[in-house]
Design an enzyme around this catalytic site. Structure first.
Site, mmCIF file in Angstrom:
data_model
loop_
_atom_site.group_PDB
_atom_site.id
_atom_site.type_symbol
_atom_site.label_atom_id
_atom_site.label_comp_id
_atom_site.label_asym_id
_atom_site.label_seq_id
_atom_site.Cartn_x
_atom_site.Cartn_y
_atom_site.Cartn_z
ATOM 1 N N HIS A 54 0.920 -1.291 -0.028
ATOM 2 C CA HIS A 54 -0.077 -0.077 -0.138
ATOM 3 C C HIS A 54 0.897 1.055 0.011
ATOM 4 C CE1 HIS A 54 -4.251 1.563 1.325
ATOM 5 N NE2 HIS A 54 -3.568 2.362 0.968
ATOM 6 N N HIS A 110 1.545 5.115 -2.033
ATOM 7 C CA HIS A 110 0.971 6.060 -2.963
ATOM 8 C C HIS A 110 2.242 6.825 -3.321
ATOM 9 C CE1 HIS A 110 -3.154 6.023 -1.658
ATOM 10 N NE2 HIS A 110 -2.888 5.473 -0.680
ATOM 11 N N ARG A 114 2.246 9.110 -6.233
ATOM 12 C CA ARG A 114 1.707 10.664 -7.168
ATOM 13 C C ARG A 114 2.350 10.721 -8.414
ATOM 14 N NH1 ARG A 114 -1.912 10.336 -2.864
ATOM 15 N NH2 ARG A 114 -1.004 10.920 -0.993
ATOM 16 N N ASP A 131 0.848 2.330 4.001
ATOM 17 C CA ASP A 131 0.044 3.472 3.350
ATOM 18 C C ASP A 131 0.645 4.802 3.306
ATOM 19 O OD1 ASP A 131 -2.149 4.842 2.608
ATOM 20 O OD2 ASP A 131 -3.184 4.501 3.966
HETATM 21 O O1 DOR Z 1 -4.801 9.130 4.460
HETATM 22 C C1 DOR Z 1 -4.961 8.893 3.387
HETATM 23 N N1 DOR Z 1 -4.244 9.220 2.416
HETATM 24 N N2 DOR Z 1 -5.762 7.600 3.249
HETATM 25 C C2 DOR Z 1 -6.035 7.246 1.782
HETATM 26 O O2 DOR Z 1 -6.600 6.177 1.818
HETATM 27 C C3 DOR Z 1 -5.734 7.720 0.801
HETATM 28 C C4 DOR Z 1 -4.400 8.642 0.938
HETATM 29 C C5 DOR Z 1 -3.808 9.608 0.181
HETATM 30 O O3 DOR Z 1 -4.044 9.163 -1.231
HETATM 31 O O4 DOR Z 1 -3.177 10.708 0.524
HETATM 32 ZN ZN ZN Z 2 -7.138 3.962 1.774
#
Ligand code: DOR
Ligand code: ZN
Length: 418
Positions: free
Chosen positions: A64, A66, A68, A309
């Site tokens: 998980h 991100h 960008r 995350d």
């Molecule tokens: O806090 C979060 N940020 N939760 C998410 O599910 C998405 C993520 C984001 O993309 O910034």
């Molecule tokens: Zn999420």
């Protein structure tokens, strides 16, 4: 280059291996795992690394992350994210599709894979969206063929039951994992209201201030997984109620799995006072009893995976009330887990490693997570004794939004081999 990792404590949960061994790497593949390999090799030119003070584990996996990229290179790119992952001990990550634009067509999956090949120093597998703007399910067959490893609308839940059911039917047919972001913020309701023209019953589910709809979606998605025979993975589970639902469904044989983040395991809602918007995240940090239930679930196996995350945001987007949600985690996850969960005996070292290697590999169907002869040498070397202090200004990530700045930790990846 040929490498010999000498005398490390090799921990490989799939085989229960936990002993001092050498690992020989030839042409990027694991050639041999055995005691005292060097003695049997005379004329081979190889670089020998003494790892006898360290543990040696399969390359860590984060399902998980991100990145960008495309869209917001000032926050993170494939390159900077891959460097941050390597720094944190991750050889393999699954990147989330809520980029700008979103990864919701086979063509976009192919493009991101092209960029990953060009810019990443580690293994990155892309996840694709479940829906196109909350209106239709993506072309699951084509998107899987293009190379997506899983499906998620992370950032938002799938509000419409019919869309989730259809997505799970397609996912079952084409054997791909669906992850559920089981949480509903007022912001996502607004966004989805605008997009979801023929929405059915979301009006009855307006969120409360506490964002405590997690269990609603967990229940629904378990029910739909049961109905369709598909697998469902609950992302960043955070509440006691939903943990109870997942545990019950597992006992009944439903194909449900879930992940927990270090921040939900270690912080509660009071963190907002201490760390300001760097503790603003979705799902939000919960009550102490939820945190305690999450730790129990980690120990008893209800939680299958530890995932970061990693959600990079710029200082500007983290200002005041309108701050974006998210915490970065690639460079702190391992240290936090070792210091605050393994050292106090909440989970064993073997179990922590399993939740960052073989478990994510099995659930996301990745060619990773174990040390086998003939496999690519994805290996993480960890110094369990290393004491260090988190300094966001030294991060390889382009972002700084971590509540763990200045935390003193013990245990760190000292080498990441991809
Ligand atoms: O806090 C979060 N940020 N939760 C998410 O599910 C998405 C993520 C984001 O993309 O910034
Ligand atoms: Zn999420």
């Amino acid at each position: 280059m040929n490498l010999l990792l000498k005398g490390g404590m090799v921990i490989d949960p799939i085989t229960n291996r936990d002993e001092k061994l050498d690992i020989l790497i030839e042409n990027s593949l694991i050639k041999k795992i055995a005691p005292n390999i060097a003695k049997t090799l005379q004329n081979v030119s190889l670089k020998i690394i003494d790892v006898s003070r360290y543990i040696v584990v399969p390359g860590l996996i984060d399902v998980h992350t991100h990145l960008r990229d495309p869209g917001e290179p000032e926050k993170e790119t494939i390159f900077s994210g891959s460097e941050a992952a390597a720094e944190g001990g991750f050889t393999t990550i699954v990147c989330q599709p809520n980029t700008i634009p979103k990864i919701d067509t086979p063509q976009k999956v192919k493009e991101i894979i092209k960029h990953i090949k060009k810019y990443s120093s580690i293994n990155i597998y892309p996840s694709a969206c479940i829906t196109k703007n909350h209106c239709d399910v993506v072309d699951v067959k084509a998107i899987k063929t293009a190379g997506a490893i899983s499906l998620t609308d992370d950032g938002d839940p799938i509000i419409r039951d019919d869309l989730m059911e259809e997505a799970l039917r397609q996912a079952k047919k084409y054997d791909i994992l669906v992850s559920s972001h089981s949480e509903l913020s007022p912001w996502s309701v607004e966004a989805i209201r605008k997009l979801s023209l023929h929405s059915t019953d979301w009006k009855n589910m307006l969120p409360t201030k506490d964002y405590n709809q997690e269990v609603f979606f967990v229940r629904r998605d378990i029910k739909l997984a049961k109905k369709t025979g598909a697998r469902i993975h609950i992302s960043h589970i955070s509440m006691e109620e939903s943990i109870i639902e997942v545990a019950r469904a597992k006992r009944e044989g439903v194909q449900v799995t879930c992940e927990a983040t270090p921040h939900h395991l270690l912080l509660d809602s009071t963190a907002r006072e201490l760390y300001g918007t760097n503790a603003k995240v979705n799902p939000p940090l919960r009550n102490p009893y939820d945190v305690s239930a999450l730790k129990d679930a980690l120990r008893d196996g209800t939680v299958d995976i530890i995932a970061s995350d990693h959600a990079p945001h710029s200082p500007k987007s983290k200002q005041w009330d309108k701050a974006s949600f998210g915490i970065i985690g690639l460079e702190t996850t391992l240290g936090l887990i070792l210091t605050h969960l393994v050292t106090p005996g909440i989970i064993t070292l073997q179990d922590a490693i399993a939740k960052m290697t073989i478990n994510p590999s099995r659930i996301f169907n990745l060619k990773a997570g174990k040390l086998s002869i003939g496999m690519p040498a994805n290996i993480t070397i960890i110094d369990l004794e290393k004491e260090w202090q988190v300094d966001v200004n030294k991060f390889k990530s382009k972002s700084r939004n971590s509540p763990f700045h200045n935390w003193k930790l013990r245990g760190k990846a000292v080498a990441t081999i991809v």
